[in-house]
Design a protein around this motif. Sequence first.
Motif, PDB file in Angstrom:
ATOM      1  N   PRO A  54       0.438  -1.173   0.236  1.00  0.00           N
ATOM      2  CA  PRO A  54       0.086   0.031   0.091  1.00  0.00           C
ATOM      3  C   PRO A  54       0.920   1.113  -0.258  1.00  0.00           C
ATOM      4  CG  PRO A  54      -1.137  -1.144   1.651  1.00  0.00           C
ATOM      5  CD  PRO A  54       0.579  -2.150   1.211  1.00  0.00           C
ATOM      6  N   PHE A  55       0.013   2.752  -0.798  1.00  0.00           N
ATOM      7  CA  PHE A  55       0.976   3.340  -0.752  1.00  0.00           C
ATOM      8  C   PHE A  55      -0.334   4.393  -0.917  1.00  0.00           C
ATOM      9  CE2 PHE A  55       3.640   7.167  -2.430  1.00  0.00           C
ATOM     10  CZ  PHE A  55       4.292   7.033  -1.622  1.00  0.00           C
ATOM     11  N   GLY A 182      -3.289   3.363  -2.488  1.00  0.00           N
ATOM     12  CA  GLY A 182      -2.301   3.676  -4.096  1.00  0.00           C
ATOM     13  C   GLY A 182      -1.235   2.376  -3.344  1.00  0.00           C
ATOM     14  N   ILE A 183      -0.643   2.011  -4.345  1.00  0.00           N
ATOM     15  CA  ILE A 183       0.064   0.968  -4.888  1.00  0.00           C
ATOM     16  C   ILE A 183       1.666   0.949  -5.039  1.00  0.00           C
ATOM     17  CG2 ILE A 183       0.260  -0.909  -5.979  1.00  0.00           C
ATOM     18  CD1 ILE A 183      -1.654  -1.426  -3.900  1.00  0.00           C
ATOM     19  N   LEU A 184       2.962   0.559  -4.157  1.00  0.00           N
ATOM     20  CA  LEU A 184       3.920   0.799  -4.912  1.00  0.00           C
ATOM     21  C   LEU A 184       4.852  -0.867  -5.032  1.00  0.00           C
ATOM     22  CD1 LEU A 184       7.037   2.063  -4.738  1.00  0.00           C
ATOM     23  CD2 LEU A 184       6.994   1.557  -2.347  1.00  0.00           C
ATOM     24  N   LEU A 197      10.587  -0.694   3.507  1.00  0.00           N
ATOM     25  CA  LEU A 197       9.722  -0.665   3.288  1.00  0.00           C
ATOM     26  C   LEU A 197       8.572  -1.679   2.873  1.00  0.00           C
ATOM     27  CD1 LEU A 197      10.743   0.331  -0.706  1.00  0.00           C
ATOM     28  CD2 LEU A 197       9.071   1.533   0.765  1.00  0.00           C
ATOM     29  N   SER A 198       8.851  -3.387   3.410  1.00  0.00           N
ATOM     30  CA  SER A 198       7.931  -3.892   3.839  1.00  0.00           C
ATOM     31  C   SER A 198       7.301  -3.875   5.155  1.00  0.00           C
ATOM     32  CB  SER A 198       8.255  -4.639   4.159  1.00  0.00           C
ATOM     33  OG  SER A 198       9.383  -5.145   5.676  1.00  0.00           O
ATOM     34  N   MET A 199       7.068  -2.768   6.248  1.00  0.00           N
ATOM     35  CA  MET A 199       6.725  -2.609   7.167  1.00  0.00           C
ATOM     36  C   MET A 199       5.540  -2.208   7.031  1.00  0.00           C
ATOM     37  SD  MET A 199       9.816  -1.393   9.527  1.00  0.00           S
ATOM     38  CE  MET A 199       8.868  -0.922  11.275  1.00  0.00           C
ATOM     39  N   TYR A 200       4.358  -2.234   6.426  1.00  0.00           N
ATOM     40  CA  TYR A 200       3.246  -1.438   6.654  1.00  0.00           C
ATOM     41  C   TYR A 200       2.483  -2.921   6.621  1.00  0.00           C
ATOM     42  CZ  TYR A 200       4.795   1.338   2.537  1.00  0.00           C
ATOM     43  OH  TYR A 200       5.185   2.642   2.264  1.00  0.00           O
ATOM     44  N   TYR A 207      -5.053  -5.258  -2.829  1.00  0.00           N
ATOM     45  CA  TYR A 207      -5.045  -5.717  -3.946  1.00  0.00           C
ATOM     46  C   TYR A 207      -6.075  -5.899  -5.396  1.00  0.00           C
ATOM     47  CZ  TYR A 207      -0.608  -4.922  -0.629  1.00  0.00           C
ATOM     48  OH  TYR A 207       0.198  -5.564   0.181  1.00  0.00           O
ATOM     49  N   GLU A 208      -6.732  -6.790  -4.843  1.00  0.00           N
ATOM     50  CA  GLU A 208      -7.964  -7.148  -5.490  1.00  0.00           C
ATOM     51  C   GLU A 208      -8.253  -5.477  -6.643  1.00  0.00           C
ATOM     52  OE1 GLU A 208     -12.180 -10.207  -5.679  1.00  0.00           O
ATOM     53  OE2 GLU A 208     -10.903  -9.092  -3.475  1.00  0.00           O
TER      54      GLU A 208
END
Length: 339
Positions: A54-55, A182-184, A197-200, A207-208
């Motif tokens: 997520p972003f 949003g998505i990163l 960046l993995s700490m979300y 994602y779906e």
Amino acid sequence: MFDFLHNPPLNRELINMLGGDRVNMLSITPNAQQKSKKDNQALSETLHCAISRPFSFSLESFSFLLSLCEAYGRVGVIASANKMLYEASRTHNNCIQIIPNIDNGSVESGVREALSNGVKCFFVPYLNEDILTSNLYLDEILHSCFSVWDISYALALNLPLPKNANFMLINGENLGVLRGYGILCSKKSDFFGLSALSMYLEIENLYEVFIKAISLKQECSGIDYACRFFEHIKEILHDDVYRFYNTPKNTLPLGLVSSRARNLIQSLLFDDISLINGVDCLYGFSSPSFVLRLMGFSEDRARELLCLSFNNQNIDDTTIKESAVKIANNFLQLKKLQG
């Protein structure tokens, strides 16, 4: 009607899927974890990446990402990027802004100068805000650098994606999802060693939702309504109308000579025609296009901009011609009132 690229109609079905029955899944279930992992893989494969997260596309999220990428040294930010990214870059001393050339709307000369000065990391918008010129040619120029690409507009217009991007960003706002979602995506599952960046916190069904939003945009036809619209309005307004730059299909940075675009936008609301005068207009600011001003255009010239985009799923030639006539007539009426 003609601001769908920046401000498309919300897809209520997709929005209702976000977050499930609760705002946050503080204790995600094994089944939900499995589904999230499966959807993540499917979205990543769609984008030719290894992993997604997520972003939020907020000022804070961009500032955080810039701080991480500064591990590569000085960061070149193309200033005609997302407004929040541009503002975040201004607070980082290790960032340089690259401004499009006023003659052709290209950033190539600025990028090459940055490369010669040792910049190894770049933030690149697929399309430059407001002027809508494409930066896809930079994909090859930056192939040996670390690059972060905002591909939101490319997905919205069903355009080919950059092949050499290390990170890719997708703004849900441009796909009919709420602002802030949003998505990163990363080409490597360890985010190139940037472990933070993995700490979300995962968002249920995120994602779906993006998989479905992207698939809807891929159904667009190949007709370029921007050219047809410009031909119709040019027949009426002649030298009072011009294009700032040549841009990809179904996009049009339209200039109306000596106009106040905001006044025209307000008058067209009665005809159910929605337009914007650049992203500052979208965010509700009274100032004209920040991109045009950065490039060196005067405030009066920047106020002539209508940033048009065309959703060819819901329009046809008749609609295009009728809308061009309405916009032209409203412009001529305002011109008379202004003396």
